[in-house]
Design an enzyme around this catalytic site. Structure first.
Site, PDB file in Angstrom:
ATOM      1  N   HIS A  85      43.431  39.994  43.747  1.00 13.88           N
ATOM      2  CA  HIS A  85      43.469  41.445  44.668  1.00 13.88           C
ATOM      3  C   HIS A  85      42.086  42.005  44.014  1.00 13.88           C
ATOM      4  O   HIS A  85      41.461  42.933  44.763  1.00 13.88           O
ATOM      5  CB  HIS A  85      44.566  42.395  44.207  1.00 13.88           C
ATOM      6  CG  HIS A  85      44.290  43.077  42.918  1.00 13.88           C
ATOM      7  ND1 HIS A  85      44.620  44.480  42.832  1.00 13.88           N
ATOM      8  CD2 HIS A  85      44.199  42.629  41.594  1.00 13.88           C
ATOM      9  CE1 HIS A  85      44.479  44.977  41.519  1.00 13.88           C
ATOM     10  NE2 HIS A  85      43.927  43.852  40.875  1.00 13.88           N
ATOM     11  N   ASP A 102      39.323  32.193  30.636  1.00 14.90           N
ATOM     12  CA  ASP A 102      38.552  33.451  31.033  1.00 14.90           C
ATOM     13  C   ASP A 102      37.171  33.438  30.744  1.00 14.90           C
ATOM     14  O   ASP A 102      36.629  32.388  30.171  1.00 14.90           O
ATOM     15  CB  ASP A 102      39.278  34.629  30.440  1.00 14.90           C
ATOM     16  CG  ASP A 102      39.517  36.124  31.292  1.00 14.90           C
ATOM     17  OD1 ASP A 102      38.294  36.360  31.740  1.00 14.90           O
ATOM     18  OD2 ASP A 102      40.364  36.428  31.555  1.00 14.90           O
TER      19      ASP A 102
END
Length: 433
Positions: A334, A286
């Site tokens: 998404h 991340d």
């Protein structure tokens, strides 16, 4: 002019709905009583969430039917005109005031307060407090047992005691509401844009930066947004067991490697490491600030040291971990337009070995009418939210297949499975380079 008489079916629809509501309500109530579970109540000591076990599929279906049928009954009884007029821009303003001025914290749960008391605690004029809270009580937040005296109910108690839910309301009525109100304006200005900085959120923030860049510059907004997202990921249908139990992780060869791209604090890797000893290396990737926080918490998992590692990585750059068995994306793609997703997927290619899997744990939009109207509404709402924030969207199954082909035809779609009770599907992709 003669009026057309309604047919028999339409004339009895409200009766049929009321009977079905009564039947499903009885079924739900019987289940709760038989299992010693609390029945729904907005009293201050009432349950703060439903307590139906996830595997009670028939009861969850009854609950969804109750929601759908009561909403349809309301629409029919109101009629088209009053139904349309029931949607009001003011519906969120009381919630915004409650969150912004922390009105649920202005007096203790179990106590009562006057409008003047709350005004003094919040430094908001008493007449405005009265406006906000009278509207809020109509919406079911707080109670007014006698004129001018406010007490907590289950909803305001939840907001007072659960900072994550409080942040959800705060974010929803601030960042999200403002973004939604500017989305059509953004569409007029940047029609057809797939860029995340040309969105309703961009206009509302008066910035040419993306959501994540803006939140990086404003840590408190970023913290609030992260907490708001936790309301989804920690809710029913997002349990980690859906992904750990419904993909053959045990088939990965001993000594295998899994890379969790955009893996936040490493929750998925922790769960996989505990359940599958065959996976010897699990890499959480991340952005640097998130990885730093994850590493600071790693000491709480001494049994995973040596197997779970943490790596700063921007997935818009080339994937540094070569030849892993699985590259995993949970609720990541998404967030991004097709153009950005293509970049993310193509950045994997230099690292991929023949037969490597890309596992996408994400929403798949259903065909209309497949889910309950309530469940479908949540997904369609999320679709619009992605558009408002990032010019992104939720995808139907064919959209996912088209995206993979656009990124590279060597990304081969294998299958898509939606585990029972899960809100997210598991899309399996194999690299055949």
């Amino acid at each position: 002019m003669t009026q057309t008489k309604p047919d028999a079916g339409s004339s009895t629809r409200i009766v049929a709905l009321s009977q079905r509501i009564a039947s499903n309500t009885a079924k739900l109530n019987e289940f709760l009583e038989a299992n010693g579970l609390p029945t729904p109540s907005f009293d201050v000591d009432g349950p703060l969430d439903h307590s139906i076990p996830e595997d009670a599929a028939e009861i969850h279906a009854a609950r969804a039917a109750i929601v759908d049928d009561t909403q349809e009954l309301r629409r029919l009884v109101l009629g088209p005109k009053e139904y349309l007029m029931s949607y009001c821009h003011d519906d969120l303003i009381a919630q915004q005031a409650i969150a912004r001025y922390r009105l649920v914290h202005s007096f203790p749960v179990g106590k009562e307060a006057t409008f003047a008391d709350i005004a003094k605690a919040s430094s908001i004029p008493e007449n405005n407090i009265k406006q906000f809270l009278r509207f809020a009580t109509v919406q079911g937040i707080f109670a007014e047992p006698k004129p001018g005296v406010i007490t907590h109910n289950a909803v305001s108690r939840l907001l007072a005691e659960d900072e994550v839910i409080h942040d959800w309301i705060d974010c929803n009525t601030d960042d999200m509401w403002k973004s939604a109100s500017r989305t059509c304006e953004a569409l007029d200005k940047w029609r057809g844009s797939l860029e995340p900085h040309e969105s309703g959120f961009s206009l509302a923030s008066n910035s040419d930066k993306t959501v994540y860049e803006i939140f990086g510059e404003h840590p408190e907004r970023g913290r609030r947004f992260a907490n708001a997202m936790r309301c989804f990921t920690e809710g029913t249908g997002f349990g980690l067991h859906h992904i750990t139990d419904n993909y053959p992780w045990g088939d990965i060869a001993d000594g295998g490697t899994v890379v969790d791209v955009g893996g936040s604090q490493g929750f998925v890797c922790h769960a996989l490491a505990k359940k599958y000893p065959n996976i010897k290396s699990l890499v959480v990737q991340d952005l640097p600030n998130i990885i730093a926080e994850a590493e600071s918490q790693a000491a709480a998992y001494p049994e995973l040291q040596g197997r779970v590692s943490y790596m700063p990585h921007d997935f818009f750059t080339e994937q540094p971990v070569k030849n892993a068995d699985v590259y995993f994306f949970r609720w990541i793609l998404h967030n991004w337009s097709d153009a950005r997703c293509v970049r993310i997927l193509r950045n994997l290619i230099p690292a991929l070995k023949q037969g490597a899997k890309v596992i996408i744990n994400d929403n798949i939009l259903p065909q209309p009418g497949v889910l309950s109207r309530w469940q479908e509404n949540r997904l369609r709402s999320m679709d619009l939210t992605m558009f408002e924030l990032q010019n992104a969207r939720e995808r139907e199954l064919q959209d996912w297949k088209d995206l993979l082909a656009l990124a590279d035809p060597r990304f081969i779609f294998v299958d898509a499975v939606m585990p029972p009770g899960s809100n997210l599907s598991i899309i399996t992709v194999e690299w055949q380079g």
